[in-house]
Design a protein around this motif. Sequence first.
Motif, PDB file in Angstrom:
ATOM      1  N   ASP A 160       0.835  -1.201   0.000  1.00 57.29           N
ATOM      2  CA  ASP A 160       0.000   0.000   0.000  1.00 57.29           C
ATOM      3  C   ASP A 160       0.873   1.256   0.000  1.00 57.29           C
ATOM      4  N   ALA A 161       1.886   1.271   0.858  1.00 64.00           N
ATOM      5  CA  ALA A 161       2.753   2.445   0.953  1.00 64.00           C
ATOM      6  C   ALA A 161       3.614   2.604  -0.286  1.00 64.00           C
TER       7      ALA A 161
ATOM      8  N   GLU B   2      10.548   7.579   1.977  1.00 64.66           N
ATOM      9  CA  GLU B   2       9.141   7.916   2.189  1.00 64.66           C
ATOM     10  C   GLU B   2       8.340   6.698   2.644  1.00 64.66           C
ATOM     11  N   VAL B   3       8.637   5.530   2.088  1.00 65.51           N
ATOM     12  CA  VAL B   3       7.953   4.309   2.503  1.00 65.51           C
ATOM     13  C   VAL B   3       8.291   3.985   3.953  1.00 65.51           C
ATOM     14  N   LEU B   4       9.566   4.040   4.304  1.00 66.75           N
ATOM     15  CA  LEU B   4       9.989   3.737   5.676  1.00 66.75           C
ATOM     16  C   LEU B   4       9.299   4.631   6.695  1.00 66.75           C
TER      17      LEU B   4
ATOM     18  N   VAL C 125       3.098   1.638  -3.471  1.00 64.77           N
ATOM     19  CA  VAL C 125       2.372   2.144  -4.640  1.00 64.77           C
ATOM     20  C   VAL C 125       2.024   3.617  -4.456  1.00 64.77           C
ATOM     21  N   ARG C 126       1.573   3.964  -3.271  1.00 62.63           N
ATOM     22  CA  ARG C 126       1.234   5.374  -3.031  1.00 62.63           C
ATOM     23  C   ARG C 126       2.444   6.270  -3.268  1.00 62.63           C
ATOM     24  N   VAL C 127       3.606   5.887  -2.743  1.00 65.24           N
ATOM     25  CA  VAL C 127       4.792   6.740  -2.879  1.00 65.24           C
ATOM     26  C   VAL C 127       5.279   6.763  -4.328  1.00 65.24           C
ATOM     27  N   ILE C 128       5.163   5.645  -5.036  1.00 62.69           N
ATOM     28  CA  ILE C 128       5.526   5.651  -6.455  1.00 62.69           C
ATOM     29  C   ILE C 128       4.695   6.681  -7.210  1.00 62.69           C
ATOM     30  N   LEU C 129       3.414   6.776  -6.892  1.00 64.38           N
ATOM     31  CA  LEU C 129       2.554   7.762  -7.548  1.00 64.38           C
ATOM     32  C   LEU C 129       3.000   9.189  -7.250  1.00 64.38           C
ATOM     33  N   GLU C 130       3.744   9.390  -6.152  1.00 62.73           N
ATOM     34  CA  GLU C 130       4.198  10.714  -5.754  1.00 62.73           C
ATOM     35  C   GLU C 130       5.540  11.096  -6.376  1.00 62.73           C
ATOM     36  N   GLN C 131       6.157  10.172  -7.120  1.00 63.17           N
ATOM     37  CA  GLN C 131       7.476  10.443  -7.685  1.00 63.17           C
ATOM     38  C   GLN C 131       7.418  11.553  -8.742  1.00 63.17           C
TER      39      GLN C 131
ATOM     40  N   GLY D  21      16.170  -3.646   0.141  1.00 62.59           N
ATOM     41  CA  GLY D  21      15.178  -4.424  -0.576  1.00 62.59           C
ATOM     42  C   GLY D  21      14.369  -3.585  -1.542  1.00 62.59           C
ATOM     43  N   LEU D  22      13.948  -2.408  -1.120  1.00 59.74           N
ATOM     44  CA  LEU D  22      13.161  -1.550  -1.993  1.00 59.74           C
ATOM     45  C   LEU D  22      13.982  -1.052  -3.178  1.00 59.74           C
ATOM     46  N   CYS D  23      15.223  -0.661  -2.909  1.00 56.66           N
ATOM     47  CA  CYS D  23      16.057  -0.101  -3.976  1.00 56.66           C
ATOM     48  C   CYS D  23      16.521  -1.153  -4.973  1.00 56.66           C
ATOM     49  N   SER D  24      16.267  -2.424  -4.686  1.00 57.89           N
ATOM     50  CA  SER D  24      16.586  -3.477  -5.657  1.00 57.89           C
ATOM     51  C   SER D  24      15.531  -3.559  -6.754  1.00 57.89           C
ATOM     52  N   ILE D  25      14.414  -2.870  -6.591  1.00 53.86           N
ATOM     53  CA  ILE D  25      13.335  -2.864  -7.587  1.00 53.86           C
ATOM     54  C   ILE D  25      13.564  -1.695  -8.547  1.00 53.86           C
ATOM     55  N   PRO D  26      13.712  -1.958  -9.840  1.00 60.93           N
ATOM     56  CA  PRO D  26      13.913  -0.858 -10.790  1.00 60.93           C
ATOM     57  C   PRO D  26      12.805   0.184 -10.684  1.00 60.93           C
ATOM     58  N   GLY D  27      13.219   1.435 -10.637  1.00 63.52           N
ATOM     59  CA  GLY D  27      12.259   2.527 -10.521  1.00 63.52           C
ATOM     60  C   GLY D  27      12.071   3.025  -9.109  1.00 63.52           C
ATOM     61  N   ILE D  28      12.633   2.299  -8.132  1.00 62.26           N
ATOM     62  CA  ILE D  28      12.562   2.727  -6.734  1.00 62.26           C
ATOM     63  C   ILE D  28      13.958   3.129  -6.285  1.00 62.26           C
TER      64      ILE D  28
END
Length: 320
Positions: free
Chosen positions: A134-135, A243-245, A137-143, A229-236
């Motif tokens: 949930d967090a 922001e997620v943390l 996807v929300r933060v990705i939308l804020e990029q 872990g998050l930064c291993s995903i392309p685009g994050i």
Amino acid sequence: MTITASAPAALSAEWELHEPYALLPSVGPLQCGPHDPTVIFRDGAAWLAFRNDDGAATLRLSQRGGLRSSSVHATAWGPGASLALASVPQLAGLVDDWSGFDSPAFAAALPELARKGRYLQPGLRLPATGRMLDAVVRVILEQKVTGLEAKRAWRYLVTRFGDPAPAAPGAPRELRLPPTAAQWRRVPSWEWHRAGVDSKRSATALRAAGVASGLERLAGLDAAGVHAGLCSIPGIGVWTAAEVLQRTHGCPDSISVGDFHLAAFVGAALTGERTDDAGMLELLKPWAGQRQRVVRMLYASGFRKQAYGPRLSPEDHRRR
């Protein structure tokens, strides 16, 4: 904490507090704008809809009493009600420990504006939802977009593809659950377009939904593990991870490096001059481990940096 069955379809719990606490400012960061259908503030209460391992839940939070002696009352409905109640101490920041920040020695070393902010908001706590997808996807939308664009996109997509929240007496009719990973993966390309989400952000959100089970396992890791872990995903990147943390773990040290406004704000608040990310990190170094708390108190002080030039305007990706 006591738990009681207040109705056949509801569970209730209450926490007694004998220290400063303010519910709505503490859970406020969990709301993606005033029209967020997953978190709604109404008549002094917070209504939240989400899923946990047991299923969907509608949760109502309210506070009774004064600032320094009060109780937080929670009622939950739906198959996930029991786990929803168990999550309240973390979700509402009831277990967020500010004792180190408030210690005389640490407080004396804080910048004046941070001390002012703590004086004005002694009951502010950092919430921690533990719900990664949930967090994320929300933060990705804020990029790299304005807040207005991000809030509109979240509202549109949740309303269009999320499910209604479990029925609860008095709940706002518009309350909805965030989409599941499967529901996010089924969002057609044209619906992302209608939501004003460009292809780069939608692709990143779909990648995150594709590894949702791995994302949720990050909830049990420390900040460094979650960040990696998050930064291993392309685009994050580092901004999204920070922001997620802040939302999922209530991380007291998570700083949003790369934010469009934050470095300039911190520089102006602490030195009277704007700075960049490197300068912001250097300024905050004396409060390592508590840097997010310091930033929150700078905002709570009411300080605002001087604006220069036009504001960033929303882009209409729907016409591309």
